[in-house]
Design a protein around this motif. Structure first.
Motif, PDB file in Angstrom:
ATOM      1  N   ASP A  45       0.846  -1.192   0.000  1.00  0.00           N
ATOM      2  CA  ASP A  45       0.000   0.000   0.000  1.00  0.00           C
ATOM      3  C   ASP A  45       0.883   1.243   0.000  1.00  0.00           C
ATOM      4  OD1 ASP A  45      -1.843   2.003   0.344  1.00  0.00           O
ATOM      5  OD2 ASP A  45      -2.900   1.042   2.011  1.00  0.00           O
ATOM      6  N   ARG A  46       1.288   1.660  -1.186  1.00  0.00           N
ATOM      7  CA  ARG A  46       2.227   2.759  -1.306  1.00  0.00           C
ATOM      8  C   ARG A  46       1.593   4.101  -0.943  1.00  0.00           C
ATOM      9  NH1 ARG A  46       4.880   0.844  -7.093  1.00  0.00           N
ATOM     10  NH2 ARG A  46       5.743  -1.137  -6.327  1.00  0.00           N
ATOM     11  N   ASP A  47       0.321   4.266  -1.248  1.00  0.00           N
ATOM     12  CA  ASP A  47      -0.352   5.530  -0.942  1.00  0.00           C
ATOM     13  C   ASP A  47      -0.380   5.791   0.559  1.00  0.00           C
ATOM     14  OD1 ASP A  47      -0.836   6.052  -3.609  1.00  0.00           O
ATOM     15  OD2 ASP A  47      -2.866   5.238  -3.585  1.00  0.00           O
ATOM     16  N   ASN A  48      -0.786   4.789   1.317  1.00  0.00           N
ATOM     17  CA  ASN A  48      -0.858   4.938   2.767  1.00  0.00           C
ATOM     18  C   ASN A  48       0.538   5.112   3.370  1.00  0.00           C
ATOM     19  OD1 ASN A  48      -2.422   4.791   5.346  1.00  0.00           O
ATOM     20  ND2 ASN A  48      -1.142   2.985   5.651  1.00  0.00           N
ATOM     21  N   TYR A  49       1.492   4.376   2.828  1.00  0.00           N
ATOM     22  CA  TYR A  49       2.866   4.468   3.316  1.00  0.00           C
ATOM     23  C   TYR A  49       3.420   5.873   3.074  1.00  0.00           C
ATOM     24  CZ  TYR A  49       7.454   2.407   4.450  1.00  0.00           C
ATOM     25  OH  TYR A  49       8.660   2.068   5.047  1.00  0.00           O
ATOM     26  N   ALA A  50       3.164   6.407   1.898  1.00  0.00           N
ATOM     27  CA  ALA A  50       3.631   7.757   1.588  1.00  0.00           C
ATOM     28  C   ALA A  50       2.976   8.792   2.492  1.00  0.00           C
ATOM     29  CB  ALA A  50       3.346   8.081   0.121  1.00  0.00           C
ATOM     30  N   SER A  51       1.710   8.582   2.813  1.00  0.00           N
ATOM     31  CA  SER A  51       1.005   9.501   3.703  1.00  0.00           C
ATOM     32  C   SER A  51       1.650   9.512   5.093  1.00  0.00           C
ATOM     33  CB  SER A  51      -0.466   9.097   3.814  1.00  0.00           C
ATOM     34  OG  SER A  51      -1.150   9.935   4.714  1.00  0.00           O
ATOM     35  N   THR A  52       2.003   8.333   5.582  1.00  0.00           N
ATOM     36  CA  THR A  52       2.666   8.229   6.890  1.00  0.00           C
ATOM     37  C   THR A  52       4.023   8.931   6.880  1.00  0.00           C
ATOM     38  OG1 THR A  52       1.574   6.116   7.367  1.00  0.00           O
ATOM     39  CG2 THR A  52       3.574   6.616   8.612  1.00  0.00           C
ATOM     40  N   ARG A  54       5.035  11.251   4.771  1.00  0.00           N
ATOM     41  CA  ARG A  54       4.859  12.690   4.520  1.00  0.00           C
ATOM     42  C   ARG A  54       4.525  13.431   5.815  1.00  0.00           C
ATOM     43  NH1 ARG A  54       1.802  12.262   0.339  1.00  0.00           N
ATOM     44  NH2 ARG A  54       3.480  12.603  -1.165  1.00  0.00           N
ATOM     45  N   LYS A  55       3.691  12.833   6.630  1.00  0.00           N
ATOM     46  CA  LYS A  55       3.332  13.445   7.906  1.00  0.00           C
ATOM     47  C   LYS A  55       4.577  13.634   8.781  1.00  0.00           C
ATOM     48  CE  LYS A  55       0.258  12.848  11.917  1.00  0.00           C
ATOM     49  NZ  LYS A  55       1.296  12.883  12.956  1.00  0.00           N
ATOM     50  N   ALA A  56       5.406  12.602   8.845  1.00  0.00           N
ATOM     51  CA  ALA A  56       6.609  12.670   9.676  1.00  0.00           C
ATOM     52  C   ALA A  56       7.579  13.738   9.163  1.00  0.00           C
ATOM     53  CB  ALA A  56       7.293  11.309   9.712  1.00  0.00           C
ATOM     54  N   TYR A  57       7.785  13.796   7.855  1.00  0.00           N
ATOM     55  CA  TYR A  57       8.731  14.767   7.309  1.00  0.00           C
ATOM     56  C   TYR A  57       8.178  16.187   7.352  1.00  0.00           C
ATOM     57  CZ  TYR A  57      12.436  11.616   6.007  1.00  0.00           C
ATOM     58  OH  TYR A  57      13.488  10.742   6.066  1.00  0.00           O
ATOM     59  N   THR A  58       6.873  16.330   7.226  1.00  0.00           N
ATOM     60  CA  THR A  58       6.264  17.650   7.371  1.00  0.00           C
ATOM     61  C   THR A  58       6.493  18.193   8.774  1.00  0.00           C
ATOM     62  OG1 THR A  58       4.564  17.172   5.719  1.00  0.00           O
ATOM     63  CG2 THR A  58       4.104  18.945   7.273  1.00  0.00           C
ATOM     64  N   GLU A  59       6.373  17.315   9.762  1.00  0.00           N
ATOM     65  CA  GLU A  59       6.617  17.721  11.151  1.00  0.00           C
ATOM     66  C   GLU A  59       8.067  18.130  11.362  1.00  0.00           C
ATOM     67  OE1 GLU A  59       5.354  14.334  13.369  1.00  0.00           O
ATOM     68  OE2 GLU A  59       3.206  14.825  13.199  1.00  0.00           O
ATOM     69  N   TYR A  62      10.134  19.424   6.295  1.00  0.00           N
ATOM     70  CA  TYR A  62      10.506  19.114   4.923  1.00  0.00           C
ATOM     71  C   TYR A  62       9.282  18.692   4.111  1.00  0.00           C
ATOM     72  CZ  TYR A  62      15.117  18.815   7.080  1.00  0.00           C
ATOM     73  OH  TYR A  62      16.246  19.097   7.784  1.00  0.00           O
ATOM     74  N   GLY A  63       9.326  18.990   2.820  1.00  0.00           N
ATOM     75  CA  GLY A  63       8.346  18.434   1.918  1.00  0.00           C
ATOM     76  C   GLY A  63       8.725  17.006   1.576  1.00  0.00           C
ATOM     77  N   LEU A  64       7.753  16.224   1.102  1.00  0.00           N
ATOM     78  CA  LEU A  64       8.035  14.840   0.715  1.00  0.00           C
ATOM     79  C   LEU A  64       7.250  14.490  -0.536  1.00  0.00           C
ATOM     80  CD1 LEU A  64       8.671  11.722   2.788  1.00  0.00           C
ATOM     81  CD2 LEU A  64       6.788  11.620   1.141  1.00  0.00           C
ATOM     82  N   ASP A  65       7.960  14.046  -1.559  1.00  0.00           N
ATOM     83  CA  ASP A  65       7.360  13.511  -2.771  1.00  0.00           C
ATOM     84  C   ASP A  65       7.585  12.008  -2.783  1.00  0.00           C
ATOM     85  OD1 ASP A  65       6.630  16.039  -3.698  1.00  0.00           O
ATOM     86  OD2 ASP A  65       8.523  16.314  -4.783  1.00  0.00           O
ATOM     87  N   SER A  66       6.577  11.262  -3.198  1.00  0.00           N
ATOM     88  CA  SER A  66       6.741   9.811  -3.291  1.00  0.00           C
ATOM     89  C   SER A  66       7.024   9.422  -4.728  1.00  0.00           C
ATOM     90  CB  SER A  66       5.502   9.085  -2.789  1.00  0.00           C
ATOM     91  OG  SER A  66       5.743   7.688  -2.771  1.00  0.00           O
ATOM     92  N   ILE A  67       8.003   8.580  -4.923  1.00  0.00           N
ATOM     93  CA  ILE A  67       8.439   8.200  -6.263  1.00  0.00           C
ATOM     94  C   ILE A  67       7.328   7.528  -7.053  1.00  0.00           C
ATOM     95  CG2 ILE A  67       9.344   5.926  -5.615  1.00  0.00           C
ATOM     96  CD1 ILE A  67      11.755   6.516  -7.451  1.00  0.00           C
ATOM     97  N   HIS A  68       6.416   6.822  -6.352  1.00  0.00           N
ATOM     98  CA  HIS A  68       5.359   6.096  -7.071  1.00  0.00           C
ATOM     99  C   HIS A  68       4.290   7.037  -7.626  1.00  0.00           C
ATOM    100  CE1 HIS A  68       2.847   6.618  -3.490  1.00  0.00           C
ATOM    101  NE2 HIS A  68       1.837   6.078  -4.152  1.00  0.00           N
ATOM    102  N   GLU A  69       4.298   8.273  -7.186  1.00  0.00           N
ATOM    103  CA  GLU A  69       3.345   9.261  -7.683  1.00  0.00           C
ATOM    104  C   GLU A  69       3.876  10.021  -8.900  1.00  0.00           C
ATOM    105  OE1 GLU A  69       1.525  10.226  -3.215  1.00  0.00           O
ATOM    106  OE2 GLU A  69       3.030  11.553  -4.133  1.00  0.00           O
ATOM    107  N   LYS A  70       5.114   9.770  -9.245  1.00  0.00           N
ATOM    108  CA  LYS A  70       5.759  10.471 -10.355  1.00  0.00           C
ATOM    109  C   LYS A  70       5.598   9.688 -11.663  1.00  0.00           C
ATOM    110  CE  LYS A  70       7.462  13.784  -7.795  1.00  0.00           C
ATOM    111  NZ  LYS A  70       7.046  15.191  -7.973  1.00  0.00           N
ATOM    112  N   PRO A  71       5.499  10.381 -12.811  1.00  0.00           N
ATOM    113  CA  PRO A  71       5.345   9.684 -14.088  1.00  0.00           C
ATOM    114  C   PRO A  71       6.564   8.844 -14.471  1.00  0.00           C
ATOM    115  CG  PRO A  71       5.628  12.055 -14.431  1.00  0.00           C
ATOM    116  CD  PRO A  71       5.404  11.846 -12.967  1.00  0.00           C
ATOM    117  N   SER A  72       7.737   9.236 -13.989  1.00  0.00           N
ATOM    118  CA  SER A  72       8.963   8.494 -14.292  1.00  0.00           C
ATOM    119  C   SER A  72       9.798   8.373 -13.027  1.00  0.00           C
ATOM    120  CB  SER A  72       9.767   9.218 -15.375  1.00  0.00           C
ATOM    121  OG  SER A  72      11.079   8.687 -15.476  1.00  0.00           O
ATOM    122  N   ALA A  73      10.041   7.138 -12.591  1.00  0.00           N
ATOM    123  CA  ALA A  73      10.872   6.922 -11.405  1.00  0.00           C
ATOM    124  C   ALA A  73      12.293   7.389 -11.647  1.00  0.00           C
ATOM    125  CB  ALA A  73      10.854   5.444 -11.022  1.00  0.00           C
TER     126      ALA A  73
END
Length: 239
Positions: A45-52, A54-59, A62-73
């Motif tokens: 579950d990459r979406d949920n993992y990225a959300s977790t 992102r929350k930690a890095y936002t705190e 830092y911003g956080l982009d997940s590689i699986h959300e990008k058109p090209s890894a």
């Protein structure tokens, strides 16, 4: 100049995700990094993992982009300011890194371009020579056990000491690592206990965190190291 933060575990008992190492991550990344590229390939579950993550890095600021959300890894890695690979199943993680053709790209960005790399658990496993000393089950089969090779040795995250009160008769973690070292040309293995971190800056490596580490070298007795120890000798490790 390689910059690595190799963490044994994302969650320490009694605390939340990355809570035990947030100060170390902020010290490591500094304010030069604005956004971290997260690689969630070790979990399904990459979406949920990225959300977790992102929350930690936002705190942490830092911003956080997940590689699986990008058109090209590959392009995501090429543009990354820093990379964080989280824990999960090491075999699934490494297979996907090969499938997405980013093994060489990550190695180049870290070793040649010097962008910061943070690994936790499986993410720490794949930073080493191979995943032969992971604790995980081979639920999928990567094309090779050879990993990113950002350091010339192997790591066993979540290292557990034998429990003298246990009635479990299976091999201890120490016995399994020694079985690995029964084969020639196997590199040292650093056992990182929960809460232990290896910090690499160029040719200098320092043990950080809250717990000790245990080093296994083929043909020798294991040696204990405490936080603050200089582990730079491992960066030129051979059998």
């Amino acid at each position: 100049m390689r910059r690595l933060l190799l963490i044994s575990n994302s969650t320490l008992h009694g605390s939340g995700y990355l809570d035990h190492c947030k100060d170390t991550i902020k010290y490591f990344l500094t304010d030069k990094v604005k956004t971290v590229l997260f690689v969630p390939y070790a979990l399904q579950d990459r979406d949920n993992y990225a959300s977790t993550a992102r929350k930690a890095y936002t705190e942490m600021g830092y911003g956080l982009d997940s590689i699986h959300e990008k058109p090209s890894a590959i392009e995501a890695v090429r543009k990354a300011e820093a990379i964080f690979i989280g824990g999960g199943n090491t075999f699934r993680l490494l297979k996907t890194l090969y499938d997405e053709k980013v093994v060489v790209e990550i190695r180049k960005r870290v070793l040649e371009d010097g962008i910061p790399y943070i690994g936790s658990s499986a993410g720490t496993n794949v930073s080493t020579v191979s995943i032969n000393t992971t604790n995980d089950m081979p639920i999928v089969y990567p094309p090779s056990f050879e990993a990113l090779a950002l350091v010339p040795f192997n790591i066993n995250p979540h290292y557990l000491d034998p429990n003298p009160d246990s009635k479990h008769m299976g091999e201890t973690r120490e016995q399994r690592i020694k079985q690995y070292h029964e084969y020639a040309d196997t590199p040292p293995v650093l056992g990182l206990r929960e809460g232990c971190i290896l910090h690499v800056e160029g040719d200098k490596a320092t043990l950080r965190g809250k717990t000790d580490a245990r080093l296994f070298v083929r043909g020798k007795e294991p040696v204990e190291f405490t936080p603050g120890a200089d582990m730079s000798f491992l960066l030129s490790a051979t059998e």
